[in-house]
Structures are given as structure tokens and as C-alpha cells.
Design an enzyme around this catalytic site. Structure first.
Site, PDB file in Angstrom:
ATOM      1  N   ARG A 202       0.944  -1.342   0.026  1.00  0.00           N
ATOM      2  CA  ARG A 202       0.077   0.019  -0.081  1.00  0.00           C
ATOM      3  C   ARG A 202       0.868   1.375   0.078  1.00  0.00           C
ATOM      4  O   ARG A 202       1.978   1.170   0.551  1.00  0.00           O
ATOM      5  CB  ARG A 202      -0.850   0.065   1.118  1.00  0.00           C
ATOM      6  CG  ARG A 202      -2.112  -0.702   1.027  1.00  0.00           C
ATOM      7  CD  ARG A 202      -3.051  -0.515   0.000  1.00  0.00           C
ATOM      8  NE  ARG A 202      -4.535  -1.161   0.120  1.00  0.00           N
ATOM      9  CZ  ARG A 202      -4.455  -2.212  -0.776  1.00  0.00           C
ATOM     10  NH1 ARG A 202      -3.681  -2.746  -1.676  1.00  0.00           N
ATOM     11  NH2 ARG A 202      -5.721  -2.858  -0.775  1.00  0.00           N
TER      12      ARG A 202
ATOM     13  N   HIS B 155      -1.671  -0.229  -9.654  1.00  0.00           N
ATOM     14  CA  HIS B 155      -2.476  -0.856  -8.951  1.00  0.00           C
ATOM     15  C   HIS B 155      -3.212  -2.324  -9.340  1.00  0.00           C
ATOM     16  O   HIS B 155      -4.240  -2.564  -9.494  1.00  0.00           O
ATOM     17  CB  HIS B 155      -3.558  -0.166  -8.232  1.00  0.00           C
ATOM     18  CG  HIS B 155      -3.918  -0.931  -6.813  1.00  0.00           C
ATOM     19  ND1 HIS B 155      -4.433  -0.112  -5.448  1.00  0.00           N
ATOM     20  CD2 HIS B 155      -4.142  -2.284  -6.393  1.00  0.00           C
ATOM     21  CE1 HIS B 155      -4.711  -1.130  -4.745  1.00  0.00           C
ATOM     22  NE2 HIS B 155      -4.557  -2.325  -5.335  1.00  0.00           N
TER      23      HIS B 155
HETATM   24  P1  NDP Z   1      -2.012 -10.585   5.793  1.00  0.00           P
HETATM   25  O1  NDP Z   1      -3.039  -9.955   6.573  1.00  0.00           O
HETATM   26  O2  NDP Z   1      -2.395 -12.273   5.417  1.00  0.00           O
HETATM   27  O3  NDP Z   1      -0.536 -10.604   6.264  1.00  0.00           O
HETATM   28  C1  NDP Z   1       0.033  -9.324   6.643  1.00  0.00           C
HETATM   29  C2  NDP Z   1       1.385  -9.557   6.929  1.00  0.00           C
HETATM   30  O4  NDP Z   1       1.996  -8.245   7.600  1.00  0.00           O
HETATM   31  C3  NDP Z   1       1.528 -10.447   8.186  1.00  0.00           C
HETATM   32  O5  NDP Z   1       2.646 -11.244   8.201  1.00  0.00           O
HETATM   33  C4  NDP Z   1       1.581  -9.484   9.497  1.00  0.00           C
HETATM   34  O6  NDP Z   1       2.267  -9.964  10.444  1.00  0.00           O
HETATM   35  C5  NDP Z   1       2.517  -8.306   8.770  1.00  0.00           C
HETATM   36  N1  NDP Z   1       2.227  -7.212   9.805  1.00  0.00           N
HETATM   37  C6  NDP Z   1       1.242  -6.368   9.946  1.00  0.00           C
HETATM   38  N2  NDP Z   1       1.704  -5.388  10.641  1.00  0.00           N
HETATM   39  C7  NDP Z   1       2.819  -5.563  10.949  1.00  0.00           C
HETATM   40  C8  NDP Z   1       3.657  -4.728  11.592  1.00  0.00           C
HETATM   41  N3  NDP Z   1       3.221  -3.803  12.454  1.00  0.00           N
HETATM   42  N4  NDP Z   1       4.898  -5.012  11.871  1.00  0.00           N
HETATM   43  C9  NDP Z   1       5.521  -6.254  11.010  1.00  0.00           C
HETATM   44  N5  NDP Z   1       4.811  -6.908  10.342  1.00  0.00           N
HETATM   45  C10 NDP Z   1       3.333  -6.679  10.289  1.00  0.00           C
HETATM   46  O7  NDP Z   1      -2.323  -9.956   4.536  1.00  0.00           O
HETATM   47  P2  NDP Z   1      -2.031 -10.337   2.946  1.00  0.00           P
HETATM   48  O8  NDP Z   1      -0.900 -11.021   2.803  1.00  0.00           O
HETATM   49  O9  NDP Z   1      -3.269 -10.875   2.448  1.00  0.00           O
HETATM   50  O10 NDP Z   1      -2.049  -8.994   2.058  1.00  0.00           O
HETATM   51  C11 NDP Z   1      -1.116  -8.055   2.529  1.00  0.00           C
HETATM   52  C12 NDP Z   1      -1.531  -6.737   1.864  1.00  0.00           C
HETATM   53  O11 NDP Z   1      -1.369  -6.681   0.430  1.00  0.00           O
HETATM   54  C13 NDP Z   1      -3.000  -6.307   1.724  1.00  0.00           C
HETATM   55  O12 NDP Z   1      -3.167  -5.500   3.133  1.00  0.00           O
HETATM   56  C14 NDP Z   1      -2.802  -5.257   0.926  1.00  0.00           C
HETATM   57  O13 NDP Z   1      -2.724  -4.047   1.176  1.00  0.00           O
HETATM   58  C15 NDP Z   1      -1.916  -5.593  -0.265  1.00  0.00           C
HETATM   59  N6  NDP Z   1      -2.673  -6.085  -1.435  1.00  0.00           N
HETATM   60  C16 NDP Z   1      -2.352  -5.570  -2.530  1.00  0.00           C
HETATM   61  C17 NDP Z   1      -2.703  -5.723  -4.174  1.00  0.00           C
HETATM   62  C18 NDP Z   1      -2.396  -5.236  -5.088  1.00  0.00           C
HETATM   63  O14 NDP Z   1      -2.841  -5.544  -5.987  1.00  0.00           O
HETATM   64  N7  NDP Z   1      -1.481  -4.404  -5.017  1.00  0.00           N
HETATM   65  C19 NDP Z   1      -3.534  -7.136  -4.133  1.00  0.00           C
HETATM   66  C20 NDP Z   1      -3.953  -7.715  -2.747  1.00  0.00           C
HETATM   67  C21 NDP Z   1      -3.359  -7.171  -1.712  1.00  0.00           C
HETATM   68  P3  NDP Z   1       1.727 -11.349  11.275  1.00  0.00           P
HETATM   69  O15 NDP Z   1       1.850 -12.715  10.318  1.00  0.00           O
HETATM   70  O16 NDP Z   1       2.430 -11.307  12.461  1.00  0.00           O
HETATM   71  O17 NDP Z   1       0.245 -11.094  11.649  1.00  0.00           O
END
Ligand code: NDP
Length: 310
Positions: free
Chosen positions: A225, A273
């Protein structure tokens, strides 16, 4: 009993989703009424996408859950009028699309493909890239997408480090976590991939002092993002050569305004995007599955932690 399901998204999405969602709900054995318009007090589930007209959930007094069609929930997660569970999209099509997009851009950097695409000038540039095993790649975020991307990169032989909020184990990945793990994750990041959600805690994860930790000449790929990056600081790092190149798919303002310096920067690739889209067929099956689970008293899948914001 008929289940009333409101599809709350832009009109063009209804055109795309009406048929696969209807089919998936039927296949799940549900008796339902799926519409884009209902008296709010009759609605039991909302299938939701960003920029929907529904911003105030208060009149939806029978609402059981809101099922977000996107993986990212930053548009709705902080809505104080939403008091029922919110689920997000975890979908095979979405994951596979992201794996393919990130892998392609990682290989572009790793192999130095641009030098040859842009270098049809009679110069015989015989630079041999290192093998993947000698290329250090870091993935910030080891969730549904980051974990799949990490595994794909490990499969190609890359030396992969991953970083998450809580401790994780991913085969073949050097897993780090928490604020303390970030420095180590960045120190080795020749290619950095951002797959974090947009939350208060992740805003400006990349800023002057973290960009500085990365190896000089590193490359960045951001399909996560826009707010994960401080744009001013990234542009400075690009101009100084600290960061060699950035591929950016997401931005604080989308579509990216024409006057934004990213468009004209020679060391930035802007993509609109498109890293990965929710795929209507598989996503509809996930939505139907979750409604069926809810109706049969099973816990919903992929429920968002409202306090963490993802
Ligand atoms: P998930 O919720 O499955 O994973 C998020 C990951 O980020 C987890 O490993 C989480 O840690 C980690 N995380 C969250 N907060 C923190 C923090 N403060 N410090 C360190 N690590 C952190 O999300 P997805 O993998 O499904 O998707 C990720 C993002 O990809 C979405 O939120 C979206 O913004 C983006 N996206 C973009 C698309 C595009 O076309 N450009 C399409 C789809 C998604 P933990 O494992 O410990 O919870």
C-alpha cells in the site's frame, strides 16, 4: 429462510460479480436474495468493496457480517459504525496473481533485464548476473501473500528473509519479526518487497532512517500500500543512488496524479494497482463459503482483527 445479501460496491463490480456470486451461493446450498439495494434493516450480510455507498452501518440492524472483497481493509476497518465481524479476502487467484507479479519484477532486477531492453545501442554488455542463491531478497509481511511470494522466491533459489509482526516459521526463509527484526531484515535487502497491510503501525515503514539501513543500490518493489513509504524520503534516496530503482504499484492517492514526480522519475516504474486482483470466481466461492459457515454456526474465516487493523 431466505438470507438477504447486499452487494455494496461500484456498479461495474456488480456486473462482474453478479453471475459468479449467484452461482457460488447456489452451489453452497444457500437460499438467498442477492441485491444491490435493500431496506437496510433487512440485510444480513454485506459483500463489500472500497468506495461503496455504504459508509454508515448503523441502520443495518440485522447485519451478521461484512465480507470484504479485497485483501486490504483499510477503507472500512476503522469505521466505528461497524460492530459485526469483518472478513477480508484470502483467495487462490489473488495469491497466485501476486506471486507471478512479484516474481516477474524480482527477476527483472535480479537479472538486470533493463540494461538490455534499454541498451540496444551497439554496446556488448556482458555482465553476468549472480545466481539467485547469491541474491538476498527481503519480504516485509509474511501473511497470505508474503508467505506465498517468499516460498516462490525460495523455490527459484533466492536467499530470502521475511519479516512479520509476530514470530513465524516459513521453510527456507530466514524469518524475523517485530521492531527489532526490521533492521536485520533491511540490512541485507538487495531487493525489498513490501507486502504489509496499511495500518497505523506500518505507515512510513520505509522512511529516511530505514532506507539508509538498506544496501546501497538496492531495489524496492511495493505492491502493498502507498502509505508504507514516505514518498519524499524515497525520492531523496532514489536521487542520491541509495536506492537504485523502485517499482510502485500502490500510492497514497490513486490514480497517481499526473504531476506526481514518480511518473517522470527515470528510476521508478509505476504500475496502476494491478499487482493482483481479486478473481470473481474464486472470490465468490470464498464469500459463499463464509456465509454458509456463518449460517451453520461455524466460525468465519479470515476475520479482521479490528484492533490491529488487518
Ligand atoms: P495478511 O494480513 O495475511 O498479512 C499481513 C502481514 O503483514 C503479516 O505477516 C503480518 O504479521 C504483517 N504485519 C502487519 N503489521 C505488521 C507490523 N506492524 N510489523 C510487522 N509486520 C506486520 O495480508 P495479505 O498477505 O493477504 O496482504 C497484504 C497486503 O497486500 C494487503 O493488506 C494489501 O494492502 C496488499 N494487496 C495489494 C494488492 C495489489 O494489487 N497491489 C492485492 C492484494 C493485496 P503477522 O503474520 O505477525 O500477523
Amino acid at each position: 429462510m431466505t438470507i438477504n445479501i447486499l452487494f455494496a460496491a461500484k456498479a461495474e463490480r456488480w456486473t462482474t460479480y453478479q453471475a459468479p456470486l449467484t452461482e457460488a451461493l447456489k452451489a453452497a446450498g444457500l437460499e438467498f436474495d442477492l441485491r444491490t439495494d435493500f431496506p437496510p434493516a433487512e440485510v444480513e450480510y454485506i459483500v463489500y468493496a472500497p468506495n461503496s455507498d455504504v459508509q454508515d452501518f448503523t441502520p443495518y440492524t440485522r447485519l451478521k457480517a461484512v465480507l470484504n472483497l479485497w485483501a486490504g481493509v483499510e477503507d472500512v476497518v476503522g469505521n466505528a459504525t461497524l460492530t459485526v465481524p469483518l472478513t477480508r479476502m484470502v483467495d487462490h487467484g489473488l495469491t497466485q496473481g501476486m506471486v507471478e507479479w512479484v516474481t516477474g519484477h524480482t527477476l527483472r532486477y535480479h537479472l538486470g533485464i533493463d540494461a538490455h531492453i534499454n541498451g540496444q545501442d551497439g554496446v556488448w554488455r556482458k555482465d553476468i548476473p549472480p545466481l539467485a542463491q547469491d541474491r538476498k531478497v527481503t519480504v516485509l509481511g509474511l501473511g497470505a501473500l508474503g508467505a506465498a511470494v517468499s516460498q516462490a522466491l525460495v523455490g527459484l533459489g533466492f536467499d530470502v528473509t521475511g519479516w512479520s509482526r509476530s514470530a513465524k516459521t516459513e521453510e527456507g526463509v530466514n524469518c524475523l519479526h517485530g521492531p527489532a527484526g526490521l533492521t536485520a531484515a533491511l540490512e541485507t535487502a538487495e531487493i525489498l518487497i513490501l507486502l504489509l497491510p496499511d495500518t497505523q503501525a506500518t505507515e512510513n515503514t520505509l522512511r529516511a532512517e530505514t532506507l539508509e539501513i538498506m544496501p546501497k543500490g538496492a531495489c524496492i518493489i511495493n505492491p502493498g500500500r502507498g502509505p508504507l513509504i514516505n514518498d519524499h524520503d524515497l525520492l531523496e534516496a532514489l536521487n542520491s543512488g541509495q536506492i537504485a530503482h523502485a517499482t510502485l504499484d500502490v500510492f497514497r492517492v490513486e490514480p497517481l496524479p499526473i504531476e506526481d514526480p514518480y511518473w517522470a522519475h527515470p528510476n521508478v516504474t509505476v504500475t496502476p494497482h494491478i499487482a493482483s486482483e481479486t478473481r470473481p470466481t474464486t472470490a465468490s466461492q470464498n464469500v459463499a463459503d463464509n456465509i454458509q459457515r456463518s449460517e451453520t454456526g461455524q466460525p468465519l474465516l479470515h476475520v479482521v482483527d479490528r484492533a490491529l487493523g488487518y
